[in-house]
Design an enzyme around this catalytic site. Structure first.
Site, PDB file in Angstrom:
ATOM      1  N   ASP A   1       3.415   0.776   8.058  1.00 54.92           N
ATOM      2  CA  ASP A   1       3.301   1.348   6.726  1.00 54.92           C
ATOM      3  C   ASP A   1       1.807   1.393   6.397  1.00 54.92           C
ATOM      4  O   ASP A   1       0.968   0.846   7.131  1.00 54.92           O
ATOM      5  CB  ASP A   1       4.078   0.489   5.716  1.00 54.92           C
ATOM      6  CG  ASP A   1       4.548   1.297   4.502  1.00 54.92           C
ATOM      7  OD1 ASP A   1       4.029   2.405   4.295  1.00 54.92           O
ATOM      8  OD2 ASP A   1       5.427   0.805   3.771  1.00 54.92           O
TER       9      ASP A   1
ATOM     10  N   HIS B   1       3.347  -2.357  -2.235  1.00 55.22           N
ATOM     11  CA  HIS B   1       2.110  -1.657  -2.554  1.00 55.22           C
ATOM     12  C   HIS B   1       1.162  -2.565  -3.336  1.00 55.22           C
ATOM     13  O   HIS B   1      -0.059  -2.416  -3.255  1.00 55.22           O
ATOM     14  CB  HIS B   1       2.390  -0.404  -3.388  1.00 55.22           C
ATOM     15  CG  HIS B   1       3.087   0.681  -2.629  1.00 55.22           C
ATOM     16  ND1 HIS B   1       4.452   0.723  -2.471  1.00 55.22           N
ATOM     17  CD2 HIS B   1       2.604   1.774  -1.985  1.00 55.22           C
ATOM     18  CE1 HIS B   1       4.783   1.775  -1.763  1.00 55.22           C
ATOM     19  NE2 HIS B   1       3.684   2.428  -1.437  1.00 55.22           N
TER      20      HIS B   1
END
Length: 605
Positions: A326, A253
């Site tokens: 993702d 992230h």
């Protein structure tokens, strides 16, 4: 009482008979049926290029109602998408999918979620014109540490807890019940199961989201959950994160992780769960924003690597389903290329579904320009759209994309589902250390302090406190999530006045500046300094004990759901014999291959 090592897996009870009696959905076919092929071909033929490209994208929308969101959500949609309502977002971009989150205000309760899903599906279908197709609605319902569906939904323990329980049947049941509740509210695609093998105790992003550190165990439970989701609940399983996110020290992230496994190590550690998922018929696999030089030395993340997605996943492993990226707003996939290049490169690599680009209009237009310039062909777009439409057909969305709202209210949190939660949770509790023989506790009129890490959503401190109170103890509940020095001093002072302290810890090993959980280490040290008995319970990562010197009584629950805390209280009082075994190795704080507790360790009484 004398403790002993657990040597066999044991479920506390047979799973609820009512659950077992529920009809199973038909297994996903290996090849498209004639009816599926006909619908997909006909639908594709009537779609414009803009509609086809829209099908490739799945993203969030703001609001709990498709056409009448709050004023704040209208403002948020306008800023992100140029229109005010979720329905308008779908219509403008011809979206193929929507992903629900609490922060985007999509998830309030069964009635609201089901009503939202129906409203979004009506917007997607429009007036039924050719080329207008239903949505694939998704959410991250992994259970345990990553939960999106609010109460009264069944809250199972997460993957590592299931790994501790060692039962494929329990893993399948957790997926089945979760899938049935999602499907009831119109969500067809849970982003689960996690197929990553967590061999790095310092992994900041996977950890307890993984079934464990043994590839065979992870493969067994991954396959079981694919079966539970798809064949029994009728939703689309998503095995993630290919080619394996379990040995990273960087969170994708916030950065671009590099996994330095050799090809032989990847074949032995990371590949088996994905191979088993494919054999089990998984419909979707999610990519990881990680660099694996042994698979692709280019330095590109797997999400953008033709070598990994087309060469390894499709070519070597034979996967023919949907590849979903993702989230494209994560730093790991944006480290090398601009936001206009990422979606194009992902499609060129072999991805089908593009999840949550940071700028949807920019991403959509970039793909359209790539087709116009010849960098991508419309035939390549058609390949991905065919796979996505095939999933939608198998979900029954071509026939009827709407759900029965009243049935959704009856299904979510049904009594048989909650019974299954307890029966799946009980065998996952792991007793790691009981050197002083403190456990099990007798029911007694004693003073007990319950303290440590707490959660507003699950209230584990209050749940444990209530359990002690019903067993005759005089209880003080004092949450201390990331305590200040003053709180530590005050809590230790209170502990000195009690007969026993139970302290909950959550990732106490993580001492990063941005997450100063070392305060938990100081809290435990202060409690031990009182000389009174202290029971330490890791409600997330089991690795914490390596950073808590002097602890002699330690249990791991892997999650802080109410069912996990209820099982904990019963185990502490000898009403439940712990039978979970560590699904990972706990190294010493020094690391360097030194083992504190081995894989498979567990105590019972």
């Amino acid at each position: 009482m004398q403790t002993r090592l657990v040597t066999a897996t044991a479920l506390a009870a047979t799973l609820a008979a009512t659950l077992a009696s529920l009809p199973a959905q038909a297994a996903t076919p290996v090849r498209p049926s004639a009816a599926e092929h006909g619908w997909v071909t006909s639908t594709l033929r009537h779609m414009s290029l803009e509609q086809k490209v829209g099908q490739l994208f799945a993203t969030y929308v703001y609001g709990g109602d498709a056409t009448d969101p709050s004023a704040a959500d209208r403002t948020a949609n306008l800023a992100a998408f140029g229109v005010e309502t979720p329905a308008e977002v779908i219509e403008r971009y011809h979206l193929g999918g929507v992903c629900y989150f609490s922060w985007s205000h999509n998830l309030d309760g069964p009635r609201q979620i089901a009503t939202l899903s129906n409203g979004l599906q009506r917007a997607a279908r429009g007036d039924g014109a050719k080329g207008r197709v239903p949505l694939l609605i998704s959410t991250d319902q992994e259970q345990g540490a990553v939960v999106r569906m609010p109460s009264p939904a069944a809250q199972f323990p997460g993957s590592m807890a299931l790994g501790a329980g060692r039962s494929p049947r329990a893993a399948r049941t957790a997926a089945e019940v979760t899938g049935r509740e999602l499907r009831a509210v119109g969500i067809q695609q849970p982003y689960a199961p996690i197929a990553d093998v967590n061999v790095n105790p310092g992994n900041p992003v996977i950890g307890v989201r993984s079934f464990g550190a043994d590839p065979t165990l992870v493969a067994d439970l991954t396959a079981a959950q694919v079966t539970g989701f798809q064949d029994r609940a009728g939703v689309t399983a998503v095995a993630k994160h290919f080619p394996g996110h379990g040995d990273t020290a960087t969170d994708s992230h916030t950065g671009l992780p590099v996994i330095n496994h050799s090809r032989a190590e990847w074949d032995r550690i990371d590949a088996p769960p994905f191979k088993r998922a494919i054999r089990a018929g998984v419909d979707t696999i999610m990519t990881a924003h990680i660099v694996v030089p042994a698979l692709d030395p280019s330095g590109d993340p797997a999400t953008l690597s033709p070598t990994i997605l087309t060469g390894v996943l499709r070519g070597e492993l034979g996967f023919r389903g949907v590849i979903v990226t993702d989230a494209l707003n994560m730093a790991g996939v944006r480290a090398k290329y601009g936001d206009d290049r990422v979606p194009v490169l992902a499609l060129k690599a072999g991805a089908d579904q593009l999840l949550m680009p940071p700028n949807l209009a920019l991403a959509r237009d970039a793909v359209l320009r790539a087709v116009d310039a010849g960098e991508l062909t419309e035939r390549r777009i058609d390949e991905s759209v065919r796979r996505i439409l095939g999933v939608k057909y198998r979900q029954g969305l071509a026939r009827s994309p709407l759900v029965d709202v009243e049935k959704a209210v009856r299904t979510v949190g049904a009594s048989e589902h909650l019974a299954a939660v307890a029966q799946v949770t009980d065998p996952t509790l792991t007793a790691v250390r009981n050197d002083a023989g403190v456990l099990p506790l007798p029911r007694a009129d004693r003073s007990v302090l319950i303290t440590g890490w707490d959660s507003a959503a699950f209230a584990p401190v209050a749940t444990v406190a209530a359990g002690f109170t019903t067993r005759g103890a005089r209880v003080t509940a004092r949450p201390a999530t990331l305590p200040s020095d003053a709180t530590i001093t005050a809590t230790a002072s209170q502990a000195a006045e009690h007969d026993l302290t139970v302290v909950l810890v959550n990732k106490a090993w993580d001492t990063a500046v941005t997450d100063p959980r070392a305060t938990q280490q100081r809290l435990v040290a202060a409690l031990l300094g009182t000389g009174k008995p202290v029971v330490v319970v890791a409600v997330r990562d089991p690795y914490d004990i390596a950073y808590l010197p002097g602890v002699t009584t330690y249990l791991a629950t892997y999650s802080y759901t109410r069912a996990a805390m209820d099982a904990l209280v019963r185990a502490l009082h000898g009403e439940l014999s712990p039978s979970g075994r560590l699904p990972v190795t706990i190294p010493t704080a020094e690391g360097a291959g030194s083992v504190l507790y081995p894989y498979g360790h567990g105590l019972s009484w």
